[in-house]
Motif scaffolding. Structure first.
Motif, short mmCIF file in Angstrom:
data_model
loop_
_atom_site.label_atom_id
_atom_site.label_comp_id
_atom_site.label_asym_id
_atom_site.label_seq_id
_atom_site.Cartn_x
_atom_site.Cartn_y
_atom_site.Cartn_z
N GLY A 40 34.29 25.04 50.29
CA GLY A 40 33.29 24.13 49.72
C GLY A 40 32.39 24.79 48.70
N LEU A 41 32.87 25.87 48.08
CA LEU A 41 32.03 26.65 47.16
C LEU A 41 32.47 26.59 45.70
CD1 LEU A 41 31.60 29.86 49.35
CD2 LEU A 41 30.03 27.90 49.15
N GLU A 42 33.63 26.07 45.42
CA GLU A 42 34.17 26.14 44.06
C GLU A 42 33.21 25.55 43.03
OE1 GLU A 42 38.49 25.64 41.97
OE2 GLU A 42 37.93 24.13 43.43
N GLY A 43 32.55 24.46 43.37
CA GLY A 43 31.66 23.78 42.43
C GLY A 43 30.37 24.54 42.12
N TYR A 44 30.06 25.58 42.85
CA TYR A 44 28.86 26.36 42.59
C TYR A 44 29.04 27.35 41.44
CZ TYR A 44 26.77 24.63 46.88
OH TYR A 44 26.23 23.82 47.85
N PHE A 45 30.27 27.66 41.11
CA PHE A 45 30.53 28.71 40.14
C PHE A 45 30.81 28.14 38.75
CE2 PHE A 45 31.35 30.62 44.23
CZ PHE A 45 30.65 31.82 44.11
N ASP A 46 30.22 28.78 37.75
CA ASP A 46 30.45 28.41 36.37
C ASP A 46 31.78 28.94 35.88
OD1 ASP A 46 27.75 27.17 35.75
OD2 ASP A 46 27.15 29.15 36.48
N ALA A 47 32.27 29.99 36.50
CA ALA A 47 33.58 30.55 36.18
C ALA A 47 34.13 31.27 37.41
CB ALA A 47 33.49 31.53 35.01
N ILE A 48 35.44 31.24 37.53
CA ILE A 48 36.14 32.00 38.56
C ILE A 48 37.11 32.89 37.80
CG2 ILE A 48 37.66 31.92 40.57
CD1 ILE A 48 36.50 29.03 41.03
N LEU A 49 36.90 34.19 37.90
CA LEU A 49 37.70 35.16 37.15
C LEU A 49 38.49 36.04 38.11
CD1 LEU A 49 34.99 36.30 34.56
CD2 LEU A 49 36.68 34.47 34.31
N SER A 50 39.67 36.40 37.68
CA SER A 50 40.56 37.26 38.47
C SER A 50 40.90 38.52 37.69
CB SER A 50 41.85 36.49 38.81
OG SER A 50 42.82 37.36 39.33
N VAL A 51 41.21 39.56 38.43
CA VAL A 51 41.66 40.80 37.80
C VAL A 51 43.00 40.63 37.09
CG1 VAL A 51 40.37 42.26 39.40
CG2 VAL A 51 42.75 41.67 39.91
N GLU A 52 43.66 39.52 37.34
CA GLU A 52 44.93 39.24 36.64
C GLU A 52 44.74 39.30 35.13
OE1 GLU A 52 47.28 36.11 39.49
OE2 GLU A 52 45.60 35.34 38.32
N SER A 53 43.55 38.94 34.65
CA SER A 53 43.28 38.91 33.20
C SER A 53 43.31 40.29 32.57
CB SER A 53 41.92 38.26 32.94
OG SER A 53 41.90 36.94 33.40
N VAL A 54 42.97 41.31 33.33
CA VAL A 54 42.91 42.67 32.79
C VAL A 54 43.94 43.61 33.42
CG1 VAL A 54 40.50 42.50 32.08
CG2 VAL A 54 41.04 43.31 34.38
N GLU A 55 44.65 43.12 34.40
CA GLU A 55 45.69 43.88 35.09
C GLU A 55 45.21 45.23 35.62
OE1 GLU A 55 49.09 43.92 32.41
OE2 GLU A 55 49.58 41.87 32.99
N ARG A 56 43.98 45.22 36.15
CA ARG A 56 43.40 46.38 36.83
C ARG A 56 42.57 45.85 37.98
NH1 ARG A 56 42.45 51.44 34.44
NH2 ARG A 56 41.98 51.92 36.59
N TYR A 57 42.74 46.42 39.14
CA TYR A 57 41.97 46.00 40.31
C TYR A 57 40.58 46.61 40.29
CZ TYR A 57 46.04 43.93 42.52
OH TYR A 57 47.11 43.13 42.79
N LYS A 58 39.62 45.86 40.82
CA LYS A 58 38.31 46.44 41.08
C LYS A 58 38.53 47.52 42.14
CE LYS A 58 36.57 42.52 42.46
NZ LYS A 58 35.56 41.67 43.10
N PRO A 59 37.88 48.61 42.06
CA PRO A 59 36.65 48.92 41.36
C PRO A 59 36.81 49.54 39.97
CG PRO A 59 37.06 50.65 42.93
CD PRO A 59 38.18 49.63 43.08
N ALA A 60 37.98 49.45 39.34
CA ALA A 60 38.12 49.92 37.96
C ALA A 60 37.12 49.16 37.09
CB ALA A 60 39.55 49.69 37.46
#
Length: 179
Positions: free
Chosen positions: A86-106
């Motif tokens: 029930g939280l999706e609507g609270y976020f202005d954006a949902i971003l994934s590491v897929e966009s940069v192909e590096r996992y956090k904590p990089a």
């Protein structure tokens, strides 16, 4: 090494976790079936939010803060998790590491979030219940807030991480907003 090998390695690294888990199933000493794996994935994707999350996110949104979920999960999985909680609507954006192909904590995922909003990392704050995530965010230049969920702790020997700390997200947000 053929030219496709590095691309294949990157594609494998950024497959949804359930696809990457299949080879591990073959190496396990305990028999884990595909149904077991699916039950685990379904459980992770359908976990409820902690009781203090909705009030804290509401307070931040009401004060005009831009909220972003930044995850190591696949984007599709992140949307499903947040929707179920029930939280999706609270976020202005949902971003994934897929966009940069590096996992956090990089640093790349944190920098990607800043670029997404057209700001510098020092203009952002990361709230997390994982010390490793806050260490990465801090190293990328973000301010950090640690919510100490049961079983989670920050290494007291770390200097400067986190900037704020509480075991309740609403109180943590109060500290951050007051700063």
């Amino acid at each position: 090494m053929d030219d496709d090998q590095p691309d294949r390695a990157v594609r494998t690294l950024f497959q949804p976790r359930q696809e990457r888990a299949a080879p591990a199933r073959c190496q396990a000493r305990v028999a884990i079936t595909a149904d077991d794996e699916q039950a685990l994935v379904d459980g992770i994707l359908s976990m409820p939010a902690h009781g203090d999350v909705t009030a804290a996110l509401t307070r931040l949104r009401d004060q005009g803060h831009t909220l972003t979920a930044l995850t190591n999960s696949a984007l599709k999985a992140a949307h499903r998790q947040l929707e179920h909680a029930g939280l999706e609507g609270y976020f202005d954006a949902i971003l994934s590491v897929e966009s940069v192909e590096r996992y956090k904590p990089a640093p790349e995922p944190y920098r990607h979030a800043a670029v997404h909003w057209g700001v510098e990392t020092h203009e952002m704050a990361m709230i997390a219940a994982h010390g490793w995530d806050l260490i990465g965010a801090h190293a990328a230049g973000m301010r950090t807030g640690f919510v100490a969920r049961p079983g989670k702790a920050m290494d007291p020997a770390l200097e400067g991480v986190p900037d704020w700390h509480d075991d309740d997200l609403s109180r943590l947000v109060e500290q951050m907003v007051a700063a």
